[in-house]
Design a protein around this motif. Structure first.
Motif, short mmCIF file in Angstrom:
data_model
loop_
_atom_site.label_atom_id
_atom_site.label_comp_id
_atom_site.label_asym_id
_atom_site.label_seq_id
_atom_site.Cartn_x
_atom_site.Cartn_y
_atom_site.Cartn_z
N LEU A 17 34.42 13.21 57.57
CA LEU A 17 35.22 14.34 58.04
C LEU A 17 34.35 15.48 58.57
N GLY A 18 33.03 15.27 58.58
CA GLY A 18 32.14 16.30 59.06
C GLY A 18 31.85 17.37 58.04
N LEU A 63 31.69 26.59 58.38
CA LEU A 63 32.09 25.60 59.37
C LEU A 63 32.19 26.11 60.81
N TRP A 68 33.79 24.42 64.32
CA TRP A 68 35.16 24.41 63.83
C TRP A 68 35.91 25.63 64.35
N ASP A 81 39.05 21.24 62.69
CA ASP A 81 37.83 20.52 63.00
C ASP A 81 37.54 20.57 64.50
N SER A 87 42.89 19.60 60.02
CA SER A 87 42.55 20.97 59.62
C SER A 87 42.59 21.06 58.10
#
Length: 222
Positions: A17-18, A63, A68, A81, A87
């Motif tokens: 998911l980063g 983020l 983001w 994201d 989100s």
């Protein structure tokens, strides 16, 4: 059937998911440090609302420099994201938050608003849920579209005197404003509240009025 990821599997899912455990842990500890500065002289919800506001803000500090985005439409505060595929929002949870107990699922502590309910239904239907003409009219020209409410994850946390228990989970059922079931739960390691305060990071839920945890605190700086 809820998928529950723990330990190495949880870290792998976060990476997909980063995200990293360190980013979220740092966020939670920094928010906790701010919440500790409430004294009991403020309104009863001060500690919980401070924790909520700071969790959202510190997560974004982690983020946003990585690409983001932010969407605060109608106070439904989502961190989006970079590919706009999902989100994150944040909330307090009950005693099952952050632990894997067979046959039990965590619940949000307080009822959520209209956009949270719509997002959860979108998660459950994976984009096929008809939000209806009324919602389309309300959101016309706004900064949120129905499709954007798909794949809204919840950073859920429960705070005890010694630990923060947390998870990043994808809700699929909401009853009377309370999220009650999840498609996937990514459990985070239990975090000690007695660790040194974390340092800052580079700068760049809807908060329902009732969503601040009303913790009982002594009238003294902690």
């Amino acid at each position: 059937m809820t998928i529950v990821a723990v330990d190495g599997t949880a870290e792998h899912r976060l990476h997909a998911l980063g995200l990293t455990t360190d980013q979220i842990t740092r966020t939670l500890l920094r928010a906790d440090a701010e919440a500790k500065h409430t004294t009991g002289l403020e309104p009863p919800t001060a500690e919980g609302t401070t924790r909520y506001f700071k969790t959202v803000g510190f997560l974004r500090e982690e983020l946003v420099p990585l690409g983001w985005g932010i969407n605060d439409y109608k106070n439904f505060c989502r961190t989006v994201d970079p590919n706009h595929e999902f989100s994150i929002v944040t909330s307090s949870g009950d005693e099952v938050t952050g632990v894997d107990i067979p046959g039990r699922a965590p619940r949000t502590k307080y009822p959520k608003g209209e956009l949270t309910a719509l997002a959860v239904r979108q998660n459950a239907e994976q984009g096929t849920f008809d939000l209806g003409k009324q919602f389309a009219e309300r959101t016309a020209g706004a900064t949120v579209e129905p499709a954007e409410l798909e794949n809204v994850w919840v950073l859920l946390q429960r705070v005890t005197p010694d630990f923060i228990h947390a998870e990043l989970s994808l809700p699929v059922c909401i009853e009377d404003g309370i999220i009650t079931d999840w498609e996937e739960r990514i459990l985070l390691p239990r975090t000690s509240r007695h660790d040194p305060e974390p340092t800052g990071t580079p700068m760049i839920e809807e908060p329902p009025a009732s969503d601040g945890d009303a913790y009982s605190v002594d009238v003294a700086m902690r």
